[in-house]
Each structure stands twice: as C-alpha cells, then as structure tokens.
Design a protein around this motif. Structure first.
Motif, PDB file in Angstrom:
ATOM      1  N   VAL A   1      -9.516   9.852   7.929  1.00  0.00           N
ATOM      2  CA  VAL A   1     -10.135   8.933   8.885  1.00  0.00           C
ATOM      3  C   VAL A   1      -9.908   7.548   8.136  1.00  0.00           C
ATOM      4  O   VAL A   1      -9.716   6.408   8.794  1.00  0.00           O
ATOM      5  N   ALA A   2     -10.110   7.042   6.820  1.00  0.00           N
ATOM      6  CA  ALA A   2     -10.007   6.064   6.352  1.00  0.00           C
ATOM      7  C   ALA A   2      -8.408   5.374   6.263  1.00  0.00           C
ATOM      8  O   ALA A   2      -8.356   4.228   6.643  1.00  0.00           O
ATOM      9  N   VAL A   3      -7.565   6.328   6.179  1.00  0.00           N
ATOM     10  CA  VAL A   3      -6.180   5.857   6.313  1.00  0.00           C
ATOM     11  C   VAL A   3      -5.716   5.371   7.564  1.00  0.00           C
ATOM     12  O   VAL A   3      -5.326   4.351   7.914  1.00  0.00           O
ATOM     13  N   LEU A   4      -6.284   6.378   8.666  1.00  0.00           N
ATOM     14  CA  LEU A   4      -6.131   6.021  10.163  1.00  0.00           C
ATOM     15  C   LEU A   4      -6.920   4.603  10.597  1.00  0.00           C
ATOM     16  O   LEU A   4      -6.086   3.671  10.974  1.00  0.00           O
ATOM     17  N   ALA A   5      -8.104   4.352  10.000  1.00  0.00           N
ATOM     18  CA  ALA A   5      -8.734   3.092  10.307  1.00  0.00           C
ATOM     19  C   ALA A   5      -8.176   1.814   9.653  1.00  0.00           C
ATOM     20  O   ALA A   5      -7.821   0.734  10.183  1.00  0.00           O
ATOM     21  N   ALA A   6      -7.480   1.943   8.409  1.00  0.00           N
ATOM     22  CA  ALA A   6      -6.758   0.879   7.808  1.00  0.00           C
ATOM     23  C   ALA A   6      -5.567   0.647   8.697  1.00  0.00           C
ATOM     24  O   ALA A   6      -4.963  -0.662   8.605  1.00  0.00           O
ATOM     25  N   LEU A   7      -4.769   1.751   8.938  1.00  0.00           N
ATOM     26  CA  LEU A   7      -3.306   1.501   9.642  1.00  0.00           C
ATOM     27  C   LEU A   7      -3.602   0.885  10.873  1.00  0.00           C
ATOM     28  O   LEU A   7      -2.693  -0.054  11.442  1.00  0.00           O
TER      29      LEU A   7
ATOM     30  N   GLY B   1       0.792  -1.178   0.090  1.00  0.00           N
ATOM     31  CA  GLY B   1      -0.055  -0.085   0.195  1.00  0.00           C
ATOM     32  C   GLY B   1       0.738   1.343   0.114  1.00  0.00           C
ATOM     33  O   GLY B   1       0.464   2.144  -0.641  1.00  0.00           O
ATOM     34  N   VAL B   2       2.036   1.311   0.658  1.00  0.00           N
ATOM     35  CA  VAL B   2       2.804   2.395   0.877  1.00  0.00           C
ATOM     36  C   VAL B   2       3.409   2.495  -0.394  1.00  0.00           C
ATOM     37  O   VAL B   2       3.645   3.493  -1.159  1.00  0.00           O
ATOM     38  N   LEU B   3       3.847   1.513  -1.034  1.00  0.00           N
ATOM     39  CA  LEU B   3       4.634   1.675  -2.521  1.00  0.00           C
ATOM     40  C   LEU B   3       3.605   2.115  -3.348  1.00  0.00           C
ATOM     41  O   LEU B   3       3.923   3.020  -4.340  1.00  0.00           O
ATOM     42  N   MET B   4       2.461   1.526  -3.481  1.00  0.00           N
ATOM     43  CA  MET B   4       1.433   1.840  -4.439  1.00  0.00           C
ATOM     44  C   MET B   4       1.166   3.625  -4.199  1.00  0.00           C
ATOM     45  O   MET B   4       1.112   4.353  -5.168  1.00  0.00           O
ATOM     46  N   GLY B   5       0.990   3.969  -3.059  1.00  0.00           N
ATOM     47  CA  GLY B   5       0.828   5.222  -2.783  1.00  0.00           C
ATOM     48  C   GLY B   5       1.915   6.211  -3.267  1.00  0.00           C
ATOM     49  O   GLY B   5       1.844   7.329  -3.803  1.00  0.00           O
ATOM     50  N   LEU B   6       3.191   5.731  -3.148  1.00  0.00           N
ATOM     51  CA  LEU B   6       4.172   6.702  -3.429  1.00  0.00           C
ATOM     52  C   LEU B   6       4.536   6.628  -5.009  1.00  0.00           C
ATOM     53  O   LEU B   6       5.169   7.594  -5.508  1.00  0.00           O
ATOM     54  N   LEU B   7       4.328   5.445  -5.596  1.00  0.00           N
ATOM     55  CA  LEU B   7       4.523   5.348  -7.230  1.00  0.00           C
ATOM     56  C   LEU B   7       3.329   5.702  -8.002  1.00  0.00           C
ATOM     57  O   LEU B   7       3.690   6.127  -9.040  1.00  0.00           O
ATOM     58  N   LEU B   8       2.096   5.532  -7.544  1.00  0.00           N
ATOM     59  CA  LEU B   8       1.055   6.030  -8.313  1.00  0.00           C
ATOM     60  C   LEU B   8       0.594   7.333  -8.177  1.00  0.00           C
ATOM     61  O   LEU B   8       0.243   7.905  -6.976  1.00  0.00           O
ATOM     62  N   PRO B   9       0.541   8.359  -9.287  1.00  0.00           N
ATOM     63  CA  PRO B   9       0.042   9.640  -8.950  1.00  0.00           C
ATOM     64  C   PRO B   9      -1.404   9.882  -9.044  1.00  0.00           C
ATOM     65  O   PRO B   9      -2.008  10.352  -9.783  1.00  0.00           O
ATOM     66  N   VAL B  10      -1.885   9.693  -7.595  1.00  0.00           N
ATOM     67  CA  VAL B  10      -3.291   9.705  -7.367  1.00  0.00           C
ATOM     68  C   VAL B  10      -3.369  10.970  -6.769  1.00  0.00           C
ATOM     69  O   VAL B  10      -2.968  11.364  -5.571  1.00  0.00           O
TER      70      VAL B  10
END
Length: 109
Positions: A32-38, A11-20
């Motif tokens: 809140v979604a990221v905190l809940a997922a973490l 997930g971290v790699l996809m977040g860093l490599l994909l320009p979203v």
C-alpha cells in the motif's frame, strides 16, 4: 514536471540496485505504501502537465498518502480485517485515472 519523474526514476533505480529484503510480515504495508507513493508521483506528473504543480502539495500528499495507507493496513491487522485492500483499490483506481489523463495530455501534443 521533472521533479516527480526524476524521483520516480531514482526510486526505481535504487530499488533495482540496492539489495534490500523486506520481510513477508511487512508485505501488506509495503504494497500500500508503494501504491500510495506511485499515486502521488503520477498525480504530480499530471499536475505538472496541467501547469498547476506545487512542490509543497506534492511532498505533503506523498507522505500523508503513504502514511495513511500504512496506517490503514496496520489498523486492519489489529482488527483482523483485510483493510489494506481498501487502500489498494482506491490507490489503484487513482493510479490508472492519473495515467489515463497523462496519456491524453501526451497524445494531444
């Protein structure tokens, strides 16, 4: 133990490599979604270290926590109340608690 860790790394790699680009309007929901997922990932790591990891519990907890947090943010927006802060507080506290327990397990080894 490896499933949550591999998911976190992917997930971290996809977040860093994909320009979203996330619009600012959705920043509350994403936070809140990221905190809940973490929280779910660190809870899965903790459960794995305590040798009681269950894949079904992890997956259902991951999605239900994320959806509930986003729903709280949405309801707060509809009511004009910063309700997402409650989810940020709860998931932030749980995240640090799980991290502290994981750290203790690693130091005992």
């Amino acid at each position: 133990m490896w499933i949550p860790l591999i998911g976190l790394i992917l997930g971290v790699l996809m977040g860093l490599l994909l320009p979203v680009k996330i619009p600012v309007v959705y920043s509350k929901y994403m936070s809140v979604a990221v905190l809940a997922a973490l929280d779910s990932v660190f809870g899965g790591l903790r459960a794995s270290m305590e040798e009681n990891f269950d894949n079904a519990i992890f997956l259902t907890g991951f999605f239900s926590n994320t959806l509930l947090a986003a729903f709280l943010a949405y309801i707060g927006d509809q009511l004009g109340v910063e309700l997402y802060l409650a989810a940020v507080l709860v998931f932030g506290v749980r995240l640090f608690q799980n991290l502290a327990i994981i750290r203790r397990h690693l130091l005992k080894r």
